[in-house]
Design an enzyme around this catalytic site. Structure first.
Site, PDB file in Angstrom:
ATOM      1  N   TYR A  83       0.828  -1.194   0.000  1.00 53.86           N
ATOM      2  CA  TYR A  83       0.000   0.000   0.000  1.00 53.86           C
ATOM      3  C   TYR A  83       0.868   1.253   0.000  1.00 53.86           C
ATOM      4  O   TYR A  83       2.042   1.236   0.385  1.00 53.86           O
ATOM      5  CB  TYR A  83      -0.926   0.025   1.213  1.00 53.86           C
ATOM      6  CG  TYR A  83      -0.222   0.295   2.523  1.00 53.86           C
ATOM      7  CD1 TYR A  83      -0.090   1.596   3.021  1.00 53.86           C
ATOM      8  CD2 TYR A  83       0.320  -0.741   3.270  1.00 53.86           C
ATOM      9  CE1 TYR A  83       0.572   1.841   4.218  1.00 53.86           C
ATOM     10  CE2 TYR A  83       0.973  -0.508   4.471  1.00 53.86           C
ATOM     11  CZ  TYR A  83       1.097   0.790   4.936  1.00 53.86           C
ATOM     12  OH  TYR A  83       1.753   1.041   6.111  1.00 53.86           O
ATOM     13  N   PHE A  93       2.591   9.661   3.221  1.00 52.82           N
ATOM     14  CA  PHE A  93       2.940   9.566   4.636  1.00 52.82           C
ATOM     15  C   PHE A  93       3.359   8.160   5.042  1.00 52.82           C
ATOM     16  O   PHE A  93       3.922   7.942   6.114  1.00 52.82           O
ATOM     17  CB  PHE A  93       1.792  10.064   5.527  1.00 52.82           C
ATOM     18  CG  PHE A  93       0.509   9.273   5.391  1.00 52.82           C
ATOM     19  CD1 PHE A  93       0.301   8.114   6.106  1.00 52.82           C
ATOM     20  CD2 PHE A  93      -0.502   9.715   4.533  1.00 52.82           C
ATOM     21  CE1 PHE A  93      -0.874   7.392   5.996  1.00 52.82           C
ATOM     22  CE2 PHE A  93      -1.679   9.006   4.417  1.00 52.82           C
ATOM     23  CZ  PHE A  93      -1.884   7.836   5.132  1.00 52.82           C
ATOM     24  N   ASP A  94       3.098   7.172   4.174  1.00 52.29           N
ATOM     25  CA  ASP A  94       3.511   5.795   4.502  1.00 52.29           C
ATOM     26  C   ASP A  94       3.416   4.939   3.240  1.00 52.29           C
ATOM     27  O   ASP A  94       2.552   5.166   2.381  1.00 52.29           O
ATOM     28  CB  ASP A  94       2.634   5.210   5.606  1.00 52.29           C
ATOM     29  CG  ASP A  94       3.227   3.935   6.196  1.00 52.29           C
ATOM     30  OD1 ASP A  94       4.410   3.643   5.917  1.00 52.29           O
ATOM     31  OD2 ASP A  94       2.515   3.246   6.951  1.00 52.29           O
ATOM     32  N   ILE A 112      -7.258   0.635  10.495  1.00 53.52           N
ATOM     33  CA  ILE A 112      -8.361   1.596  10.559  1.00 53.52           C
ATOM     34  C   ILE A 112      -9.623   0.986   9.950  1.00 53.52           C
ATOM     35  O   ILE A 112      -9.564   0.046   9.155  1.00 53.52           O
ATOM     36  CB  ILE A 112      -7.998   2.910   9.833  1.00 53.52           C
ATOM     37  CG1 ILE A 112      -7.691   2.641   8.357  1.00 53.52           C
ATOM     38  CG2 ILE A 112      -6.834   3.606  10.535  1.00 53.52           C
ATOM     39  CD1 ILE A 112      -7.447   3.903   7.546  1.00 53.52           C
ATOM     40  N   TYR A 138      -8.347   8.311  11.040  1.00 54.98           N
ATOM     41  CA  TYR A 138      -7.793   8.660  12.350  1.00 54.98           C
ATOM     42  C   TYR A 138      -8.597   9.751  13.056  1.00 54.98           C
ATOM     43  O   TYR A 138      -8.147  10.311  14.051  1.00 54.98           O
ATOM     44  CB  TYR A 138      -6.325   9.100  12.184  1.00 54.98           C
ATOM     45  CG  TYR A 138      -5.463   7.956  11.686  1.00 54.98           C
ATOM     46  CD1 TYR A 138      -5.003   6.974  12.556  1.00 54.98           C
ATOM     47  CD2 TYR A 138      -5.142   7.850  10.338  1.00 54.98           C
ATOM     48  CE1 TYR A 138      -4.230   5.922  12.101  1.00 54.98           C
ATOM     49  CE2 TYR A 138      -4.365   6.799   9.869  1.00 54.98           C
ATOM     50  CZ  TYR A 138      -3.919   5.835  10.754  1.00 54.98           C
ATOM     51  OH  TYR A 138      -3.158   4.792  10.296  1.00 54.98           O
TER      52      TYR A 138
END
Length: 525
Positions: A83, A93-94, A112, A138
């Protein structure tokens, strides 16, 4: 539209699943079950679609799945993905693209909510972009410093693989992860014989036990190695391969096990990891009520038909002793067929009863009898029974008459002869039942009336004998009880005095095989 509505969108984006949640199955429902949501069965690449009616989660397919089986993972399954996560401005961000894939258990809160709901709509090999609103990511807090508060996120996810995980015993004791799907839909029963390959390890990878190269065979209900095996194989299909996580209560318990032969020791309270393959299995059926004849099916028949009594079948067989030594084999060559008539005592009784349970492909030929054949078969059995009766072989004669009645249930001659056999064997109640059936059908049957009078005399004499026998028995019992009572009184009189108050305790009296409980309310009486 309800902003909190989290239900999946249907094919036309109109039909709503309005059933109460308690009536919906998360594992198998069409709106999010094994085959995924209906609208995702034929997905268009590049088209963004809502997955939830409140718009909290959308999906855009980038690449269709490659798996030929159109299945999606279920809650509890273990999935592996690549991913990339980005913010609305495109900032990454990741990502796992430059490292190892990410593996997690679906639907149990390890990721999540947007992931749990979105990934279960994917298929193996599929790549899709999910837009996840804050309430499914989040939330208002975000995850500083990478993810600001109350921020929608985009995830480009590729489903590399997934394994189904099932709770075999429904108590968490044996968790099964399917590595390779099995064939067919059938699973073994308790009485069946299975062949498996396996490796048993501790959680740290230490090998505890391993099957021989050619596998091992065992009866399911008898189990193998530890309790988990018999529970697991009953849930497996042929050629299925699984990994089991076995808790101590289904392994070797809290005490573990010492090293045994070539197998390693099992520590106290150890969890086991078992690689298990169901290679094959043979159905086993109990033929006779006393379980003395058991049939193991090595080749299934071609239909549901079974031979009737008097039918002629063609068979081939090999007879072996318990040590494997062959004592007889017949019919193995086409030019030397073996033809047997069912219930005609042409083979040993156990084999004959087994033949009557077999299907075409196991035993061939036509098994249905027409009217004339039934009459001829019944007459033959009755004549055989008469010969046995004259020779004094009453039990076998009665059995032949039973075969006649299986073919022709109202054959009065067979009923009468069986009644005579039962009477001679002193099975008076059975004899009375048969004579009653004869006289109900033929009230003027002279032979049956005479036999009924003889039976009545036998019954009266038998009752007198029983009364005398039991009368003498009871008299002897009364005398024995009186004698024992006198001895007990004499023995108790010689016992030392005990205090008036005694706590409840078991008191042993020498000379008697009894334990007497003395309570405070009876002490010193």
């Amino acid at each position: 539209m309800d902003p909190d509505d989290e239900r999946l969108v249907t094919k036309e984006d109109k039909i709503e699943d309005v059933r109460p949640k308690s009536f919906r199955c998360e594992m198998h429902d069409k709106s999010g079950g094994e085959d995924g949501p209906p609208e995702l069965k034929m997905k268009e690449v590049g088209v963004e679609r809502k997955l939830l009616k409140n718009g909290g989660l959308t999906k855009t397919v980038v690449k269709h799945g490659t798996c030929k089986h159109p299945k999606s993972p279920l809650s509890g399954d273990e999935v592996t993905v690549h991913y990339t996560g980005t913010l609305p401005d495109g900032t990454v961000f990741d990502s796992t693209r430059d490292k190892e894939p990410f593996t997690f258990k679906l639907g149990v809160g390890q990721v999540i909510r947007g992931w749990d709901k979105g990934v279960k709509t994917m298929r193996k090999g599929e790549q899709a972009v999910f837009t996840v609103q804050p309430q499914y990511a989040y939330g208002k807090a975000g995850q500083p410093p990478g993810i600001p508060p109350d921020t929608p996120l985009r995830f480009d996810i590729e489903l590399l693989s997934w394994c189904s995980v099932k709770d075999v015993c429904r108590d968490g004791g044996v968790m099964k992860k399917i590595v390779r799907e099995g064939k067919s839909w059938e699973t073994p029963k308790d009485s069946d014989e299975v062949k498996v390959n396996y490796e048993v390890k501790l959680e740290d990878g230490t090998l505890i036990s391993k099957s021989p190269d050619d596998g091992v065979k065992f009866i399911v209900e008898e189990g193998w190695l530890c309790p988990a095996f018999k529970h697991a194989v009953k849930s497996m299909k042929i050629e299925e391969v699984v990994v089991l996580m076995v808790q101590p209560e289904y392994g070797f318990g809290i005490d573990g096990r010492e090293a045994k032969d070539s197998e390693g020791p099992v520590p106290l309270n150890a969890t086991l990891i078992v690689d298990l393959e169901l290679v094959s299995w043979n159905s086993v059926e109990i033929v006779t009520d006393d379980k003395k004849v058991i049939k193991k099916i090595t080749k299934k028949g071609e239909s549901y038909e079974k031979p009737n009594g008097g039918s002629t079948v063609t068979i081939k067989y090999v007879g072996t002793l318990s040590d494997g030594a062959i004592f007889e084999k017949r019919g193995l060559h086409p030019e030397d067929p073996v033809t047997v008539t069912i219930d005609d005592d042409q083979v040993v009784p156990g084999l004959e009863e087994t033949l009557a349970t077999m299907k075409k492909g196991e035993a061939k030929d036509s098994w249905d009898l027409d009217g004339p054949q039934k009459i001829a078969a019944a007459a033959k059995k009755k004549d055989q029974g008469n010969d046995l009766f004259k020779k004094g072989k009453l039990f076998f004669a009665a059995r032949k008459y039973e075969k006649v009645l299986e073919i022709d249930s109202m054959n009065l001659k067979a009923l009468f002869r069986r009644a005579q056999a039962y009477s001679a064997m002193m099975d008076l109640e059975l004899a009375e039942q048969d004579l009653k059936k004869v006289l109900e059908s033929d009230p003027n049957n002279r032979d049956a009336k005479l036999e009924q009078k003889k039976l009545n005399k036998k019954q009266v004499a038998h009752r007198k004998t029983e009364a005398k026998l039991y009368g003498n028995m009871f008299a002897r019992l009364i005398k024995m009880e009186e004698k024992e009572s006198k001895q007990a009184d004499k023995g108790l009189a010689n016992l030392p005095q005990v205090p008036a108050l005694i706590n409840p305790a078991e008191v042993s009296v020498q000379g008697y095989n009894q334990r007497v409980t003395v309570c405070p309310s009876h002490a010193g009486c």
